[in-house]
Design a protein around this motif. Structure first.
Motif, mmCIF file in Angstrom:
data_model
loop_
_atom_site.group_PDB
_atom_site.id
_atom_site.type_symbol
_atom_site.label_atom_id
_atom_site.label_comp_id
_atom_site.label_asym_id
_atom_site.label_seq_id
_atom_site.Cartn_x
_atom_site.Cartn_y
_atom_site.Cartn_z
ATOM 1 N N GLU A 246 0.990 -1.011 -0.020
ATOM 2 C CA GLU A 246 0.078 -0.096 0.034
ATOM 3 C C GLU A 246 0.910 1.341 -0.077
ATOM 4 O O GLU A 246 0.529 2.389 -0.734
ATOM 5 C CB GLU A 246 -1.035 0.014 1.226
ATOM 6 N N PHE A 249 2.817 1.662 -3.491
ATOM 7 C CA PHE A 249 1.709 1.889 -4.531
ATOM 8 C C PHE A 249 1.272 3.467 -4.316
ATOM 9 O O PHE A 249 1.280 4.207 -5.273
ATOM 10 C CB PHE A 249 0.212 1.099 -4.369
ATOM 11 N N TYR A 266 -2.701 -1.416 -8.825
ATOM 12 C CA TYR A 266 -3.250 -1.076 -7.682
ATOM 13 C C TYR A 266 -4.680 -1.640 -7.447
ATOM 14 O O TYR A 266 -5.141 -1.860 -6.268
ATOM 15 C CB TYR A 266 -3.017 0.402 -7.446
#
Length: 334
Positions: A246, A249, A266
């Motif tokens: 996360e 990304f 993503y």
């Protein structure tokens, strides 16, 4: 200006540029340049960028849409790009220019085109976007050509094409060992080896190489969103490191918000976390800027299915199979 709200953002339609070079083998260069210009424009938050043709536009977009016509000619290390902007509703030409550059300045050319078009459609760049477009980055012409050939094969996604892409990315590095783009290309290729059944390299070896090459790319260019994207995808598929993926990304989204593969991967990450709607929104963004990439059309079909939009999912899978690339077999299982 026209960029004050989501509903008022200018819409830019970018079809594939045409190849005016006498040499038809330059098609991969033209494809790569179209993709790079599209990504550079998509990085501008005040624009909505759609790849393809105006026929795909919804009525809400058509009234504020502009069509970017482009053609490319290469001769040796010289590059000529002709660009023309047309208002879709009236067919009126509002701007045109011809850019003649040495291939080593191709990244500067992309930035110039993006900056000028943003002005012509009366959108505004943020300070961060202005700074990014003013960075001076040069490439070795031969290394860049080899890199584009690698990307062409990488986009095809067969085991043989992925292996071929590695050959070209390695050749690019032999010409210019400082090429962050080529290292990012290698990371992208190796991270996909297990998924696409490249059996000559074990999964653990492939993932280890992907990490090494992504880090090598970032060492050479810490702002390269493609390398951050590969690293994020690796965190997700190889390590199931949800928080690490996360964070990476999000870093990639800050660096390259216009990179279609980033939105695809993503979106698939969010979908795997159980966030089907958020994941679908990301893959829709990827599809908007790269509708002719079969792997993204397939990902969208699967995302629609996960969001229980079964009719739309079937229509998208059929479109990917019939219109885009009848050889792309994954779509049959979306």
């Amino acid at each position: 200006g026209t960029a004050e709200s989501e509903s008022g953002r200018p819409v830019l339609v970018v079809p594939r540029f045409s190849n005016l070079s006498p040499d038809a083998t330059q098609d991969h260069v033209v494809a790569g340049i179209t993709e790079a210009v599209t990504t550079e424009l998509t990085n501008v938050s005040a624009l909505i960028v759609v790849s393809g043709t105006p026929e795909r536009l919804s009525d809400q977009y058509a009234s504020r849409a502009f069509l970017l016509h482009g053609s490319v000619a290469t001769q040796g290390d010289r590059l000529s790009v002709n660009a023309r902007l047309e208002k879709v509703s009236s067919g009126e030409n509002i701007w045109g220019d011809n850019y003649n550059r040495d291939l080593h300045d191709v990244l500067g050319l992309f930035a110039d085109v993006a900056r000028t078009i943003t002005q012509e459609v009366e959108a505004e760049l943020t300070p961060a976007e202005q700074a990014r477009l003013q960075e001076t980055r040069t490439v070795d012409p031969e290394a860049y050509r080899l890199y584009l050939r690698g990307r062409f094969h990488w986009n095809r996604r067969t085991p043989a094409d992925l292996l071929r892409s590695v050959e070209f990315f390695n050749q690019s590095l032999q010409v210019d060992s400082s090429s962050a783009l080529a290292y990012a290309g290698l990371a992208d290729a190796y991270v996909l080896f297990p998924q696409y059944g490249v059996s000559s390299v074990s999964d653990s070896e492939a993932f280890r190489a992907a990490e090494e090459y992504a880090r090598a790319a970032l060492e050479r260019d810490s702002t390269l969103g493609e390398a951050s994207t590969a690293l994020a995808h690796l965190r997700f598929i190889a390590h199931r490191d949800w928080s690490g993926a996360e964070a990476e990304f999000r870093r990639a989204l800050d660096l390259s918000p216009g990179y279609a593969v980033l939105h695809q991967w993503y979106g698939e990450f969010l979908r795997a976390k159980g966030l089907a709607d958020d994941g679908l929104a990301q893959v829709r963004l990827a599809y908007q800027s790269a509708p002719m990439e079969p792997v993204i059309g397939t990902s969208l079909a699967f995302g629609l299915w996960c969001a229980r939009l079964y009719g739309e999912a079937e229509a998208q899978a059929r479109l990917t199979i019939e219109e885009i690339d009848s050889d792309y077999s994954d779509a049959r299982y979306a």
